[in-house]
Design an enzyme around this catalytic site. Structure first.
Site, PDB file in Angstrom:
ATOM      1  CD1 TRP A   1      30.676  14.362 -41.589  1.00 55.80           C
ATOM      2  CD2 TRP A   1      32.125  14.014 -43.261  1.00 55.80           C
ATOM      3  NE1 TRP A   1      31.924  14.741 -41.159  1.00 55.80           N
ATOM      4  CE2 TRP A   1      32.832  14.540 -42.150  1.00 55.80           C
ATOM      5  CE3 TRP A   1      32.832  13.730 -44.429  1.00 55.80           C
ATOM      6  CZ2 TRP A   1      34.207  14.786 -42.181  1.00 55.80           C
ATOM      7  CZ3 TRP A   1      34.197  13.970 -44.461  1.00 55.80           C
ATOM      8  CH2 TRP A   1      34.875  14.485 -43.353  1.00 55.80           C
TER       9      TRP A   1
ATOM     10  CG  ASP B   1      28.958   8.042 -43.523  1.00 55.22           C
ATOM     11  OD1 ASP B   1      29.428   7.366 -42.593  1.00 55.22           O
ATOM     12  OD2 ASP B   1      29.465   9.112 -43.912  1.00 55.22           O
TER      13      ASP B   1
ATOM     14  CE  LYS C   1      34.113   9.978 -37.351  1.00 55.50           C
ATOM     15  NZ  LYS C   1      34.826  11.178 -37.016  1.00 55.50           N
TER      16      LYS C   1
HETATM   17  N1  PMP Z   1      31.443  10.377 -42.695  1.00 54.62           N
HETATM   18  C1  PMP Z   1      31.282  10.834 -41.455  1.00 54.62           C
HETATM   19  C2  PMP Z   1      29.894  10.854 -40.868  1.00 54.62           C
HETATM   20  C3  PMP Z   1      32.378  11.286 -40.719  1.00 54.62           C
HETATM   21  O1  PMP Z   1      32.208  11.751 -39.475  1.00 54.62           O
HETATM   22  C4  PMP Z   1      33.668  11.227 -41.293  1.00 54.62           C
HETATM   23  C5  PMP Z   1      34.920  11.654 -40.551  1.00 54.62           C
HETATM   24  N2  PMP Z   1      34.780  12.570 -39.588  1.00 54.62           N
HETATM   25  C6  PMP Z   1      33.794  10.756 -42.599  1.00 54.62           C
HETATM   26  C7  PMP Z   1      32.658  10.338 -43.265  1.00 54.62           C
HETATM   27  C8  PMP Z   1      35.137  10.686 -43.268  1.00 54.62           C
HETATM   28  O2  PMP Z   1      35.878   9.655 -42.686  1.00 54.62           O
HETATM   29  P1  PMP Z   1      37.382   9.332 -43.103  1.00 54.62           P
HETATM   30  O3  PMP Z   1      38.213  10.500 -42.676  1.00 54.62           O
HETATM   31  O4  PMP Z   1      37.699   8.081 -42.346  1.00 54.62           O
HETATM   32  O5  PMP Z   1      37.416   9.126 -44.568  1.00 54.62           O
END
Ligand code: PMP
Length: 369
Positions: A109, A179, A203
């Site tokens: 991520w 994040d 989450k």
């Molecule tokens: N950052 C992290 C740490 C994540 O776990 C996730 C989704 N699993 C995201 C970003 C992306 O999130 P979204 O699908 O809501 O855009």
């Protein structure tokens, strides 16, 4: 909720959208057809109605109390998921700055966030864990620092690799952006260390569709007036998260989750204790398995939210997932990009579910080692 329906709920280890607290689902069910005082479902009322403004205001007040968000920070409820924040952060905070944005790449991520930032301006990677497959974290002293950085971005918990910063990193004067999608509300956090934090809700904080941004007010000045309205933090702050129609149901659910954390769990310190206890049960099984279960993360940065490991072969990984499912332990397959097993044990996954998984793991090993 009808008891026979509850009996059909499995232990859900999904990485997100993830398990929600049963009492929250039950309250939402009770209020679903008629939200008290409105004569309509919360899905059917205007986002500008006094009832929804009360829901929004209440969610924000509770969140501020739970996280002890200091004055001088604005809370926004946005849409577009954490992925939109990968772009909004550099669009708002990197344009017109003299230094680059710095990214700490601790997993999938953080790497994706960095890719999006490159589209907006100069980026410097200050640490990259790719060489060891993102199984560890840098210590803050090992981060290259350039004093004039526009900001530094970290990912507090890498959901796919299962590595987590054990505490808030200290970065001096650099504006720290985090994040915190997959460990938001799982433990106390020192908001004042950060310029901005963001988290998708699906989450620990509610259903998919709402994204929480907590931003230091001074940083709102960086949003360029030329930015498209929806992409400007300043516009959202001025409109009190009602620039456009927000994810009303998501905000309502988030409010219920935050109240559950306050009233039933007893706050974030209590939640943290429970989460540590859950994670340690699984890591103990890994550590005493004599290599049958191989954890991905180095012990000092093991995630309390996503426990990632492998069995001796892909066939055993498959058998593990299949047999666990038939025992009512579902969604344990690792992310498609890395394989293996991932047990996501967010706030709403009960201690009893983790105990059942730990027992299943020991039993599976004794039958297959
Ligand atoms: N950052 C992290 C740490 C994540 O776990 C996730 C989704 N699993 C995201 C970003 C992306 O999130 P979204 O699908 O809501 O855009």
């Amino acid at each position: 909720m009808a008891r026979d329906a509850v009996a059909h709920r499995l232990f859900n280890f999904c990485a997100g959208p993830a398990a929600l607290p049963l009492s929250v689902l039950e309250q939402a069910q009770r209020e679903f057809l008629v939200f008290p005082g409105t004569g309509a479902s919360v899905l059917e009322i205007s986002h500008r109605s006094s009832a929804f403004k009360e829901i929004l205001g209440d969610a924000e007040r509770c969140l501020r109390r739970l996280l002890t968000i200091p004055d001088g920070y604005t809370v926004l409820f946005l849409q577009g998921g954490a992925r939109l924040q990968f772009s909004m952060v550099p669009m708002n905070l990197l344009h017109n700055q003299s230094g680059p944005a710095q990214y700490v790449l601790t997993g999938t991520w953080g790497t994706k966030a960095c890719e999006q930032a490159r589209r907006e301006g100069p980026v410097e990677v200050v640490w990259d864990g790719a060489e060891t497959d993102y199984d560890r974290l840098p210590s803050a002293s090992r981060w290259n620092s350039s004093k004039n950085a526009a900001y530094r971005h970290i990912t507090s918990n890498e959901t796919i690799q299962g590595v987590q910063f054990p505490s808030d990193p200290i970065v001096g004067d650099t504006v720290l952006i985090c994040d915190t999608s997959s460990d938001f509300l799982s433990r106390p956090i020192e908001i004042s260390h950060y310029g901005l934090l963001y988290a998708c809700a699906q989450k620990n904080a509610g259903p998919a569709g709402v994204t929480i941004v907590i931003i230091r007010d001074q940083l709102l000045q960086r949003s360029d007036a030329a930015l498209p309205g929806y992409l400007s933090y300043r516009e959202h702050a001025l409109a009190g998260s009602l620039y456009n129609t927000p994810c009303t149901f998501g905000v309502y659910m988030l409010g219920l989750v935050v109240r559950w954390l306050e009233d039933e769990v007893g706050g974030l310190e209590a939640m943290d204790r429970i989460n540590r206890c859950k994670a340690s049960q699984l890591y103990e099984v890994l550590d005493s398995s004599e290599g049958f279960y191989q954890g991905h993360a180095q012990p000092d940065c093991r995630s309390l939210m996503n426990v990632t490991f492998r069995l001796p072969s892909d066939e055993l990984d498959d058998a593990f997932v299949g047999q666990a499912e038939s025992e009512g332990l579902c969604a344990l397959r690792g992310h498609r990009s890395v394989g293996g097993i991932r047990a996501s044990i967010y706030n709403a996954v009960p201690v009893s579910g983790v105990a059942a998984l730990a027992e299943f793991m020991q039993d599976f090993q004794s039958r297959n080692a």
